[in-house]
Design an enzyme around this catalytic site. Structure first.
Site, PDB file in Angstrom:
ATOM      1  N   GLY A   8       5.075  -6.719 -19.274  1.00 26.57           N
ATOM      2  CA  GLY A   8       5.419  -5.346 -18.879  1.00 26.57           C
ATOM      3  C   GLY A   8       6.102  -5.324 -17.522  1.00 26.57           C
ATOM      4  N   SER A 125      -8.009   1.166 -17.858  1.00 28.83           N
ATOM      5  CA  SER A 125      -7.599   2.536 -17.536  1.00 28.83           C
ATOM      6  C   SER A 125      -8.786   3.491 -17.423  1.00 28.83           C
ATOM      7  CB  SER A 125      -6.675   3.027 -18.655  1.00 28.83           C
ATOM      8  OG  SER A 125      -6.520   4.422 -18.592  1.00 28.83           O
ATOM      9  N   GLU A 127      -8.741   6.248 -18.590  1.00 26.12           N
ATOM     10  CA  GLU A 127      -8.810   6.925 -19.890  1.00 26.12           C
ATOM     11  C   GLU A 127      -9.988   6.390 -20.716  1.00 26.12           C
ATOM     12  OE1 GLU A 127      -6.687   9.476 -20.765  1.00 26.12           O
ATOM     13  OE2 GLU A 127      -7.244   9.651 -22.878  1.00 26.12           O
ATOM     14  N   TYR A 151      -5.459   5.684 -27.472  1.00 24.51           N
ATOM     15  CA  TYR A 151      -5.100   4.847 -26.312  1.00 24.51           C
ATOM     16  C   TYR A 151      -6.359   4.397 -25.572  1.00 24.51           C
ATOM     17  CZ  TYR A 151      -3.503   3.704 -21.588  1.00 24.51           C
ATOM     18  OH  TYR A 151      -3.288   3.071 -20.379  1.00 24.51           O
ATOM     19  N   LYS A 155      -7.778   0.537 -25.089  1.00 21.49           N
ATOM     20  CA  LYS A 155      -7.994  -0.058 -23.760  1.00 21.49           C
ATOM     21  C   LYS A 155      -9.448  -0.499 -23.585  1.00 21.49           C
ATOM     22  CE  LYS A 155      -4.014  -0.046 -21.575  1.00 21.49           C
ATOM     23  NZ  LYS A 155      -3.433  -1.211 -20.890  1.00 21.49           N
TER      24      LYS A 155
HETATM   25  P1  NAP Z   1       4.919   1.675 -18.518  1.00 20.62           P
HETATM   26  O1  NAP Z   1       5.855   2.111 -17.449  1.00 20.62           O
HETATM   27  O2  NAP Z   1       4.888   2.407 -19.805  1.00 20.62           O
HETATM   28  O3  NAP Z   1       5.218   0.126 -18.803  1.00 20.62           O
HETATM   29  C1  NAP Z   1       4.722  -0.527 -19.942  1.00 20.62           C
HETATM   30  C2  NAP Z   1       5.418  -1.863 -20.080  1.00 20.62           C
HETATM   31  O4  NAP Z   1       4.916  -2.534 -21.255  1.00 20.62           O
HETATM   32  C3  NAP Z   1       6.942  -1.787 -20.275  1.00 20.62           C
HETATM   33  O5  NAP Z   1       7.539  -2.848 -19.578  1.00 20.62           O
HETATM   34  C4  NAP Z   1       7.097  -1.982 -21.783  1.00 20.62           C
HETATM   35  O6  NAP Z   1       8.349  -2.495 -22.157  1.00 20.62           O
HETATM   36  C5  NAP Z   1       6.023  -3.030 -22.027  1.00 20.62           C
HETATM   37  N1  NAP Z   1       5.617  -3.125 -23.426  1.00 20.62           N
HETATM   38  C6  NAP Z   1       5.239  -2.127 -24.254  1.00 20.62           C
HETATM   39  N2  NAP Z   1       4.911  -2.622 -25.451  1.00 20.62           N
HETATM   40  C7  NAP Z   1       5.078  -3.970 -25.396  1.00 20.62           C
HETATM   41  C8  NAP Z   1       4.917  -5.042 -26.304  1.00 20.62           C
HETATM   42  N3  NAP Z   1       4.509  -4.827 -27.561  1.00 20.62           N
HETATM   43  N4  NAP Z   1       5.174  -6.301 -25.892  1.00 20.62           N
HETATM   44  C9  NAP Z   1       5.614  -6.538 -24.643  1.00 20.62           C
HETATM   45  N5  NAP Z   1       5.817  -5.561 -23.725  1.00 20.62           N
HETATM   46  C10 NAP Z   1       5.536  -4.296 -24.102  1.00 20.62           C
HETATM   47  O7  NAP Z   1       3.401   1.667 -17.978  1.00 20.62           O
HETATM   48  P2  NAP Z   1       2.863   1.561 -16.463  1.00 20.62           P
HETATM   49  O8  NAP Z   1       2.642   2.924 -15.955  1.00 20.62           O
HETATM   50  O9  NAP Z   1       3.702   0.598 -15.713  1.00 20.62           O
HETATM   51  O10 NAP Z   1       1.406   0.951 -16.734  1.00 20.62           O
HETATM   52  C11 NAP Z   1       1.189  -0.466 -16.701  1.00 20.62           C
HETATM   53  C12 NAP Z   1      -0.116  -0.769 -17.421  1.00 20.62           C
HETATM   54  O11 NAP Z   1      -1.203  -0.118 -16.763  1.00 20.62           O
HETATM   55  C13 NAP Z   1      -0.202  -0.316 -18.869  1.00 20.62           C
HETATM   56  O12 NAP Z   1      -0.975  -1.252 -19.569  1.00 20.62           O
HETATM   57  C14 NAP Z   1      -0.926   1.012 -18.805  1.00 20.62           C
HETATM   58  O13 NAP Z   1      -1.559   1.283 -20.029  1.00 20.62           O
HETATM   59  C15 NAP Z   1      -1.902   0.709 -17.689  1.00 20.62           C
HETATM   60  N6  NAP Z   1      -2.363   1.851 -16.908  1.00 20.62           N
HETATM   61  C16 NAP Z   1      -1.464   2.714 -16.360  1.00 20.62           C
HETATM   62  C17 NAP Z   1      -1.901   3.772 -15.579  1.00 20.62           C
HETATM   63  C18 NAP Z   1      -0.916   4.748 -14.961  1.00 20.62           C
HETATM   64  O14 NAP Z   1      -1.352   5.841 -14.577  1.00 20.62           O
HETATM   65  N7  NAP Z   1       0.349   4.393 -14.824  1.00 20.62           N
HETATM   66  C19 NAP Z   1      -3.273   3.944 -15.346  1.00 20.62           C
HETATM   67  C20 NAP Z   1      -4.171   3.032 -15.908  1.00 20.62           C
HETATM   68  C21 NAP Z   1      -3.701   1.971 -16.672  1.00 20.62           C
HETATM   69  P3  NAP Z   1       9.538  -1.458 -22.651  1.00 20.62           P
HETATM   70  O15 NAP Z   1      10.017  -0.796 -21.391  1.00 20.62           O
HETATM   71  O16 NAP Z   1      10.516  -2.355 -23.266  1.00 20.62           O
HETATM   72  O17 NAP Z   1       8.894  -0.481 -23.581  1.00 20.62           O
HETATM   73  O1  G4F Z   2       0.830  12.404 -17.436  1.00 20.73           O
HETATM   74  P1  G4F Z   2      -0.024  12.292 -18.639  1.00 20.73           P
HETATM   75  O2  G4F Z   2       0.664  12.076 -19.936  1.00 20.73           O
HETATM   76  O3  G4F Z   2      -1.083  11.134 -18.316  1.00 20.73           O
HETATM   77  P2  G4F Z   2      -2.483  10.740 -18.994  1.00 20.73           P
HETATM   78  O4  G4F Z   2      -2.595  11.241 -20.367  1.00 20.73           O
HETATM   79  O5  G4F Z   2      -3.569  11.116 -18.046  1.00 20.73           O
HETATM   80  O6  G4F Z   2      -2.352   9.140 -19.075  1.00 20.73           O
HETATM   81  C1  G4F Z   2      -1.866   8.368 -17.977  1.00 20.73           C
HETATM   82  O7  G4F Z   2      -2.954   8.005 -17.162  1.00 20.73           O
HETATM   83  C2  G4F Z   2      -3.910   7.104 -17.768  1.00 20.73           C
HETATM   84  C3  G4F Z   2      -4.996   6.815 -16.720  1.00 20.73           C
HETATM   85  O8  G4F Z   2      -5.969   7.831 -16.755  1.00 20.73           O
HETATM   86  C4  G4F Z   2      -3.176   5.830 -18.149  1.00 20.73           C
HETATM   87  F1  G4F Z   2      -4.066   4.925 -18.634  1.00 20.73           F
HETATM   88  C5  G4F Z   2      -2.099   6.152 -19.171  1.00 20.73           C
HETATM   89  O9  G4F Z   2      -1.377   4.961 -19.482  1.00 20.73           O
HETATM   90  C6  G4F Z   2      -1.123   7.156 -18.545  1.00 20.73           C
HETATM   91  O10 G4F Z   2      -0.448   6.502 -17.493  1.00 20.73           O
HETATM   92  O11 G4F Z   2      -0.936  13.602 -18.785  1.00 20.73           O
HETATM   93  C7  G4F Z   2      -1.752  14.056 -17.723  1.00 20.73           C
HETATM   94  C8  G4F Z   2      -2.313  15.415 -18.090  1.00 20.73           C
HETATM   95  C9  G4F Z   2      -2.990  15.466 -19.471  1.00 20.73           C
HETATM   96  O12 G4F Z   2      -4.185  16.195 -19.376  1.00 20.73           O
HETATM   97  C10 G4F Z   2      -1.996  16.228 -20.348  1.00 20.73           C
HETATM   98  O13 G4F Z   2      -2.594  16.929 -21.419  1.00 20.73           O
HETATM   99  O14 G4F Z   2      -1.230  16.351 -18.161  1.00 20.73           O
HETATM  100  C11 G4F Z   2      -1.400  17.157 -19.319  1.00 20.73           C
HETATM  101  N1  G4F Z   2      -0.088  17.707 -19.727  1.00 20.73           N
HETATM  102  C12 G4F Z   2       0.199  19.033 -19.790  1.00 20.73           C
HETATM  103  N2  G4F Z   2       1.446  19.204 -20.238  1.00 20.73           N
HETATM  104  C13 G4F Z   2       0.978  17.019 -20.133  1.00 20.73           C
HETATM  105  C14 G4F Z   2       1.954  17.953 -20.446  1.00 20.73           C
HETATM  106  N3  G4F Z   2       1.185  15.688 -20.243  1.00 20.73           N
HETATM  107  C15 G4F Z   2       2.419  15.274 -20.676  1.00 20.73           C
HETATM  108  N4  G4F Z   2       2.657  13.944 -20.761  1.00 20.73           N
HETATM  109  N5  G4F Z   2       3.405  16.168 -21.026  1.00 20.73           N
HETATM  110  C16 G4F Z   2       3.213  17.524 -20.930  1.00 20.73           C
HETATM  111  O15 G4F Z   2       4.109  18.320 -21.249  1.00 20.73           O
END
Ligand code: NAP
Ligand code: G4F
Length: 322
Positions: A8, A125, A127, A151, A155
């Protein structure tokens, strides 16, 4: 410890993490999926691409992981690749499980067989906590986990199998239990980037309204720049750990809209419409993390606040409107 491999690597976190690791003197490699539009796919790492060793592969193809590991020989492996969108996980629960759960198992198995002694980071996460909150309104390492999305369930499997491989085979695998973190590099279908971009579209007269789903959920939003630094601190620590990374402050989606629109001189109530299309079959209503353990053990502290995070995102997105 000199070589770090990121699955990723072209994602939001992967790109910041690669930059931090390069600045610390690590050799950095990573996995990139095949895409029909290769140019857009790697835009976040284009500025550093010449310094990286990238491999084509996919989490659901264990051979591609094993080949990359055998060739690159990492000391550190960061498993960040995932189908990371919670609402979309309701549309494709099977794919989400394949990538996030079985994919993580594939990474750990390929590492176990090809990278003796390597330290592994699993992107767990908040989540996973789902509807579970401690009586003081925080989630922490000891809070029970009751995920409420495909999701979150995927996780939780990866988190559990990481702990199992740690105990059963002595692998050095750590779970970073990260709360929501955002940045100028956040995908625009996550709510922070969607609200910032939507408000700018309205300010610059491209749109009149922004359509959202549930405005009443709370999230603990930090900055990916800070959280990716915590990932490195976690793997540099001598023992494998499970650790929460969060700011400790929760804001509602409504608060987010209020702050973003008012920073741009507008009243959000005049421009937001609710579209049921963006609601989830089951919502996670409240996330607020207690990262005391990370502060005490790793000495980690975030630099960004909710306000400065929002300002950083506005500044970045607004540049393309001028
Ligand atoms: P992101 O921007 O969606 O990046 C996900 C990465 O995974 C991208 O590089 C994507 O490649 C790659 N990927 C998806 N499916 C794949 C597969 N089958 N094989 C290989 N690569 C694949 O997510 P992020 O925000 O950087 O998050 C990084 C990690 O932390 C994720 O595991 C996410 O679930 C976890 N996480 C995120 C948050 C948050 O708030 N951001 C919080 C808790 C945990 P493509 O671009 O080609 O799709
Ligand atoms: O930005 P979101 O889509 O993030 P969400 O669902 O919290 O998930 C993110 O955080 C997780 C960690 O807790 C990661 F593991 C996961 O990979 C991802 O990065 O939504 C945040 C909140 C939700 O309650 C959603 O229902 O915003 C609310 N929301 C309201 N309107 C919306 C929208 N979310 C999205 N994406 N789009 C809307 O229009």
């Amino acid at each position: 410890m000199t070589k770090a491999f990121i699955t990723g690597i072209n994602g939001q976190d992967g790109s910041y993490l690669a930059e931090h690791l390069l600045s610390l003197g690590y050799e950095v490699g990573g996995l990139v999926r095949r895409s029909s539009v290769a140019e857009n796919q790697t835009y976040r790492i284009n500025p550093i691409e010449s310094k990286l060793k990238t491999y084509y592969g996919d989490l659901i193809d264990q051979n591609s992981l094993a080949d990359a590991f055998r060739h690159f020989k990492p000391d550190l492996i960061f498993n960040l690749a995932a189908q990371s969108h919670v609402r979309l996980s309701f549309d494709m629960p099977g794919f989400t499980a394949q990538v996030n759960a079985v994919g993580a198992l594939n990474v750990f198995t390929a590492a176990k067989e090809n990278c003796e002694g390597a330290r592994i980071y699993q992107a767990s996460s908040s989540e996973m906590f789902g509807t579970s909150v401690d009586p003081d309104n925080y989630q922490r390492e000891t809070t029970p986990m009751h995920p409420v999305s495909p999701y979150g369930c995927s996780k939780l499997y990866a988190y559990s199998i990481a702990r199992n491989f740690r105990r059963a085979y002595g692998l050095h695998i750590s779970n970073g239990i990260l709360f929501n973190h955002e940045s100028p590099r956040r995908g625009t279908n996550f709510v922070t980037a969607k609200v910032v971009k939507g408000a700018l579209d309205i300010k610059y007269k491209k749109e009149k309204f922004l359509e959202l789903g549930n405005l009443d959920s709370y999230r603990d939003w930090g900055h990916s720049y800070d959280y990716t630094k915590a990932m490195i601190k976690l793997l540099e620590y001598s023992e494998p750990l499970d650790i929460v990374i969060s700011t400790g402050k929760a804001h509602s989606v409504k608060d987010l809209c209020k702050v973003v629109f008012s920073k741009l001189g507008m009243d959000y109530e005049e421009h937001i419409k609710i579209n049921p299309k963006f609601l989830r079959p089951q919502e996670l209503p409240y996330l607020q993390g207690d990262s005391t353990k990370a502060k005490q053990i790793l000495g980690w502290e975030p630099e960004f606040t909710f306000e400065t995070l929002v300002e950083d995102m506005i500044m970045h997105f607004e540049a393309s409107y001028k």
